[in-house]
Every structure is written in structure tokens, then in C-alpha cells.
Design an enzyme around this catalytic site. Structure first.
Site, mmCIF file in Angstrom:
data_model
loop_
_atom_site.group_PDB
_atom_site.id
_atom_site.type_symbol
_atom_site.label_atom_id
_atom_site.label_comp_id
_atom_site.label_asym_id
_atom_site.label_seq_id
_atom_site.Cartn_x
_atom_site.Cartn_y
_atom_site.Cartn_z
ATOM 1 N N THR A 1 2.723 -1.481 8.877
ATOM 2 C CA THR A 1 3.194 -2.387 9.927
ATOM 3 C C THR A 1 3.401 -3.821 9.435
ATOM 4 O OG1 THR A 1 0.914 -2.920 10.466
ATOM 5 C CG2 THR A 1 1.939 -1.105 11.713
ATOM 6 N N HIS B 1 9.731 -24.715 8.420
ATOM 7 C CA HIS B 1 8.698 -25.489 9.116
ATOM 8 C C HIS B 1 7.295 -25.257 8.566
ATOM 9 C CE1 HIS B 1 10.985 -26.351 13.141
ATOM 10 N NE2 HIS B 1 11.712 -26.614 12.076
ATOM 11 N N HIS C 1 5.897 -31.824 9.274
ATOM 12 C CA HIS C 1 5.549 -30.469 8.841
ATOM 13 C C HIS C 1 4.476 -30.494 7.754
ATOM 14 C CE1 HIS C 1 8.573 -28.844 11.370
ATOM 15 N NE2 HIS C 1 9.573 -29.411 10.719
ATOM 16 N N CYS D 1 2.946 -3.156 4.039
ATOM 17 C CA CYS D 1 2.120 -2.010 4.423
ATOM 18 C C CYS D 1 2.869 -1.274 5.531
ATOM 19 C CB CYS D 1 0.702 -2.439 4.829
ATOM 20 S SG CYS D 1 0.595 -3.537 6.253
ATOM 21 N N ASP E 1 0.865 -1.172 0.000
ATOM 22 C CA ASP E 1 0.000 0.000 0.000
ATOM 23 C C ASP E 1 0.908 1.231 0.000
ATOM 24 O OD1 ASP E 1 0.885 0.305 2.614
ATOM 25 O OD2 ASP E 1 -1.092 0.232 3.540
HETATM 26 C C1 RB5 Z 1 -1.953 2.761 6.544
HETATM 27 O O1 RB5 Z 1 -2.004 3.978 7.190
HETATM 28 C C2 RB5 Z 1 -1.718 1.629 7.539
HETATM 29 O O2 RB5 Z 1 -2.796 1.478 8.376
HETATM 30 C C3 RB5 Z 1 -1.426 0.346 6.799
HETATM 31 O O3 RB5 Z 1 -0.346 0.545 5.962
HETATM 32 C C4 RB5 Z 1 -1.046 -0.851 7.636
HETATM 33 O O4 RB5 Z 1 -0.061 -0.533 8.567
HETATM 34 C C5 RB5 Z 1 -2.134 -1.623 8.216
HETATM 35 O O5 RB5 Z 1 -1.941 -2.685 8.814
#
Ligand code: RB5
Length: 142
Positions: free
Chosen positions: A66, A97, A133, A64, A7
Site C-alpha cells: 500500500t 513545499h 517553507h 510496499c 518489500d
Molecule cells: C505485505 O503483505 C503488506 O502488508 C505490506 O506490503 C504493506 O502494504 C504494508 O504497509
């Protein structure tokens, strides 16, 4: 084939990791996004997961802010085993695994160098292919 998508929050890291993929001559397809303009991570995750599920022996990288939203979305897809590693060992074990087929990364929470180490580990580590596994992975989908 490796698919990669992000994203807006993962866009900068995606572009940096692509340079590494070009350098090591890995065959990859970038599914977007193509700028820092806000988009919804589930749309990119769905796009990538469908590609990975359609092409045998392919894998993916989802980025993204996080890595969490991408990972949650990707793991809704039967046959996708997405991982959000917190160190090199978990990146390695997710392959050996769990036969993880999608690597999720957080562009806002880890450095480029850490992301690169996770990516290198993910790409070079094979699945152990041991019965215990294989059985456990089958239980995920069944
Ligand atoms: C975008 O602002 C953020 O929420 C997205 O990139 C991500 O971290 C969501 O999990």
C-alpha cells in the site's frame, strides 16, 4: 543519487520502475528486496532511510503493498520527509513545499502508469526554497 527499495509486495513495481530509471539514465542504487519472497517492510525502509540520511542531496523510493507501512516507518527517521501521494498534485507539492526526500508507493493499489507519473513528478519538481517553507520544515525536526 536515488535509492530504491521494496518489500515482496512492491517488488514487481520496483522492477518496472527501475527499467524507467535506466532508460532516463538516472544514477540509482537498488537496496532490495530481490524477489517476491516475503520480507518485512520496516527492514527495507530502515536500510533506505539510513542511506538517504548519510548521503547529502540523495532521495529514495520505497514500495510496499500500500505504501503505508513504508511511509509510517520512513517518517520515524529525523530528516526523512516521506510522502505517499494520492495524485500528481500532491506528488508535486510534496517536493515544492515539503522538500520530500522519500517517495512511497503502493504496488498493490496503484497502476504502473500512475506510479510512473508520481515518480516523474517527484524527480522533476524542485523544492521552492522559500523562507516560509524552510521555516516550516525546520519546525518538523525541531
Ligand atoms: C505485505 O503483505 C503488506 O502488508 C505490506 O506490503 C504493506 O502494504 C504494508 O504497509
Amino acid at each position: 543519487m536515488l535509492f530504491i527499495a521494496s518489500d515482496h509486495a512492491g517488488f514487481v513495481l520496483k522492477e518496472k520502475l527501475k527499467k524507467y530509471l535506466v532508460k532516463i539514465k538516472i544514477d540509482f542504487t537498488d537496496l532490495g528486496t530481490n524477489s517476491g519472497i516475503s520480507v518485512d517492510y520496516p527492514d527495507l525502509a530502515k536500510l533506505l532511510c539510513n542511506e538517504v540520511l548519510c548521503l547529502p542531496n540523495s532521495s529514495g523510493v520505497l514500495i510496499c503493498g500500500t505504501g503505508i507501512g513504508m511511509c509510517i516507518t520512513a517518517n520515524r527517521f529525523k530528516g526523512i520527509r516521506a510522502v505517499l501521494p494520492f495524485n500528481v498534485a500532491t506528488a508535486r507539492l510534496s517536493r515544492s513545499h515539503n522538500n520530500a526526500n522519500v517517495l512511497c508507493l503502493g504496488g498493490r493499489v496503484i497502476s504502473y502508469f500512475k506510479a510512473l507519473r508520481f515518480l516523474k513528478t517527484f524527480l522533476k519538481t524542485p523544492f521552492l526554497n522559500e523562507e516560509r517553507h524552510i521555516n516550516r520544515i525546520e519546525k518538523i525536526d525541531n
